[in-house]
Scaffold this motif. Structure first.
Motif, PDB file in Angstrom:
ATOM      1  N   TYR A  41       0.876  -1.168   0.000  1.00 23.54           N
ATOM      2  CA  TYR A  41       0.000   0.000   0.000  1.00 23.54           C
ATOM      3  C   TYR A  41       0.919   1.225   0.000  1.00 23.54           C
ATOM      4  O   TYR A  41       1.276   1.740   1.059  1.00 23.54           O
ATOM      5  CB  TYR A  41      -0.908   0.008   1.233  1.00 23.54           C
ATOM      6  N   LYS A  42       1.300   1.677  -1.170  1.00 23.74           N
ATOM      7  CA  LYS A  42       2.426   2.598  -1.322  1.00 23.74           C
ATOM      8  C   LYS A  42       2.221   3.935  -0.607  1.00 23.74           C
ATOM      9  O   LYS A  42       1.163   4.560  -0.715  1.00 23.74           O
ATOM     10  CB  LYS A  42       2.694   2.856  -2.802  1.00 23.74           C
TER      11      LYS A  42
ATOM     12  N   ILE B 250     -11.523   2.991  -1.473  1.00 27.95           N
ATOM     13  CA  ILE B 250     -12.553   3.672  -2.262  1.00 27.95           C
ATOM     14  C   ILE B 250     -12.306   3.453  -3.755  1.00 27.95           C
ATOM     15  O   ILE B 250     -13.250   3.244  -4.532  1.00 27.95           O
ATOM     16  CB  ILE B 250     -12.580   5.169  -1.916  1.00 27.95           C
ATOM     17  N   GLY B 251     -11.037   3.484  -4.164  1.00 25.37           N
ATOM     18  CA  GLY B 251     -10.714   3.231  -5.565  1.00 25.37           C
ATOM     19  C   GLY B 251     -11.109   1.840  -6.013  1.00 25.37           C
ATOM     20  O   GLY B 251     -11.636   1.664  -7.128  1.00 25.37           O
ATOM     21  N   MET B 252     -10.873   0.826  -5.177  1.00 20.60           N
ATOM     22  CA  MET B 252     -11.278  -0.534  -5.518  1.00 20.60           C
ATOM     23  C   MET B 252     -12.790  -0.635  -5.674  1.00 20.60           C
ATOM     24  O   MET B 252     -13.294  -1.237  -6.635  1.00 20.60           O
ATOM     25  CB  MET B 252     -10.808  -1.520  -4.442  1.00 20.60           C
ATOM     26  N   ILE B 253     -13.522  -0.023  -4.755  1.00 16.27           N
ATOM     27  CA  ILE B 253     -14.985  -0.068  -4.809  1.00 16.27           C
ATOM     28  C   ILE B 253     -15.494   0.591  -6.085  1.00 16.27           C
ATOM     29  O   ILE B 253     -16.351   0.036  -6.800  1.00 16.27           O
ATOM     30  CB  ILE B 253     -15.586   0.606  -3.568  1.00 16.27           C
ATOM     31  N   HIS B 254     -14.986   1.786  -6.384  1.00 15.67           N
ATOM     32  CA  HIS B 254     -15.452   2.503  -7.563  1.00 15.67           C
ATOM     33  C   HIS B 254     -15.092   1.758  -8.850  1.00 15.67           C
ATOM     34  O   HIS B 254     -15.873   1.754  -9.800  1.00 15.67           O
ATOM     35  CB  HIS B 254     -14.854   3.914  -7.582  1.00 15.67           C
TER      36      HIS B 254
ATOM     37  N   TYR C  27     -11.221  -9.714 -11.141  1.00 15.76           N
ATOM     38  CA  TYR C  27     -10.761 -10.134  -9.818  1.00 15.76           C
ATOM     39  C   TYR C  27     -10.349  -8.908  -9.009  1.00 15.76           C
ATOM     40  O   TYR C  27      -9.583  -8.079  -9.477  1.00 15.76           O
ATOM     41  CB  TYR C  27      -9.579 -11.104  -9.937  1.00 15.76           C
ATOM     42  N   PRO C  28     -10.861  -8.766  -7.762  1.00 18.22           N
ATOM     43  CA  PRO C  28     -10.537  -7.579  -6.953  1.00 18.22           C
ATOM     44  C   PRO C  28      -9.049  -7.502  -6.625  1.00 18.22           C
ATOM     45  O   PRO C  28      -8.404  -8.508  -6.341  1.00 18.22           O
ATOM     46  CB  PRO C  28     -11.365  -7.783  -5.675  1.00 18.22           C
ATOM     47  N   ALA C  29      -8.524  -6.283  -6.672  1.00 20.57           N
ATOM     48  CA  ALA C  29      -7.140  -6.011  -6.281  1.00 20.57           C
ATOM     49  C   ALA C  29      -7.140  -4.808  -5.353  1.00 20.57           C
ATOM     50  O   ALA C  29      -7.874  -3.849  -5.564  1.00 20.57           O
ATOM     51  CB  ALA C  29      -6.265  -5.745  -7.495  1.00 20.57           C
ATOM     52  N   LEU C  30      -6.312  -4.887  -4.315  1.00 16.91           N
ATOM     53  CA  LEU C  30      -6.241  -3.807  -3.327  1.00 16.91           C
ATOM     54  C   LEU C  30      -4.773  -3.491  -3.082  1.00 16.91           C
ATOM     55  O   LEU C  30      -4.044  -4.297  -2.514  1.00 16.91           O
ATOM     56  CB  LEU C  30      -6.926  -4.237  -2.026  1.00 16.91           C
ATOM     57  N   GLY C  31      -4.333  -2.324  -3.531  1.00 19.47           N
ATOM     58  CA  GLY C  31      -2.922  -1.973  -3.496  1.00 19.47           C
ATOM     59  C   GLY C  31      -2.432  -1.814  -4.922  1.00 19.47           C
ATOM     60  O   GLY C  31      -2.960  -1.022  -5.695  1.00 19.47           O
ATOM     61  N   ARG C  32      -1.437  -2.604  -5.304  1.00 17.41           N
ATOM     62  CA  ARG C  32      -0.986  -2.634  -6.693  1.00 17.41           C
ATOM     63  C   ARG C  32      -1.947  -3.485  -7.519  1.00 17.41           C
ATOM     64  O   ARG C  32      -2.792  -4.197  -6.993  1.00 17.41           O
ATOM     65  CB  ARG C  32       0.438  -3.200  -6.778  1.00 17.41           C
TER      66      ARG C  32
END
Length: 244
Positions: A15-16, A36-40, A132-137
């Motif tokens: 999580y940079k 929030i970015g992942m959700i949107h 597929y969900p991604a969180l971070g990179r």
């Protein structure tokens, strides 16, 4: 009030921290803007849908990993002794850099959109994502172990609370100003991005558009003591929320 509760697991993730370059440092939990970015992205929203987020979780350890780093300056011509890549006459530097990674991450996230009519839509888009969900990179895949709509309410608490499973949480500083709960134990202070607005710092004829971030001051801590006659926000399974 209702919230969408997510339980997520990730194997290795970064999580940079925006100001880190030579070593790509990571926050201990994803910042609000990342969630929030992942959700949107999964919901296909093209404009910001106001929402409040509570983030807590755990990671087992930190490791360092190498990655390929590219550097370039707009308009800089290729120089053989300086650049590794020649792209249509422009020079790009290519080298090796280091990134911090968190291992065996567990997250407990609550999502409360300002427009409660979006609850069902967000739930369905997260339950049946278009990708597929991604969180971070991009490569930091997120395995959703639980997705549930839960009831959330203020409860009276007068004793010290420990978060479950050795979790830590982002606790907004402004919770104290609401006079409902008070953070007594210390932690690490962060200023996290949440959402942004596009602002023009140029002219109408020559616009220069930049993202102006809304930032949240938080304490990253694993223990919270709530003062007498104070209240804390919990869901129907007694999980504590720190919405920001």
């Amino acid at each position: 009030m209702k919230a969408i509760r997510l339980k997520i697991e990730q194997e290795l993730v970064n999580y940079k921290v925006p100001t880190s370059f030579q070593l790509k440092e990571t926050y201990p939990l994803p910042p609000y803007s990342t969630v929030i970015g992942m959700i949107h992205n999964l919901c296909g929203y093209k404009e910001y849908k106001p929402m409040k987020i509570s983030i807590q979780g755990y990671y087992h350890s930190k490791v360092n990993d190498l990655y390929t780093r590219y550097e370039f300056k707009p308009g800089l011509k290729y120089e053989k002794g300086r650049h590794q890549l020649d792209i249509n006459g422009y020079g790009i530097g290519k080298g090796v850099a280091t990134a911090e990674l968190l291992s065996e991450v567990e997250l407990l996230i609550h999502i409360v959109p300002d427009n409660h009519k979006l609850l069902d839509e967000i739930e369905q888009r997260l339950k049946f994502p278009k990708e597929y969900p991604a969180l971070g990179r991009r490569e930091d895949l997120a395995v959703i172990r639980e997705l549930k709509v839960v009831e959330v309410d203020w409860k009276d608490k007068t004793i010290q609370m420990n978060l479950p499973n050795s979790y830590a949480a982002y606790i907004p500083i402004d919770l104290e100003s609401e006079n409902k709960s008070e953070l007594k134990d210390g932690g690490t202070r962060y200023t996290l991005n949440k959402n942004y607005e596009i602002v023009n710092v140029g002219t109408n004829k020559k616009p220069k558009l930049f993202r102006k971030w809304v930032k949240k001051e938080v304490i990253y801590s694993s223990q919270v003591r709530v003062t007498r006659k104070s209240k804390v926000l919990v869901d129907e399974d007694q999980n504590v929320l720190f919405l920001a």
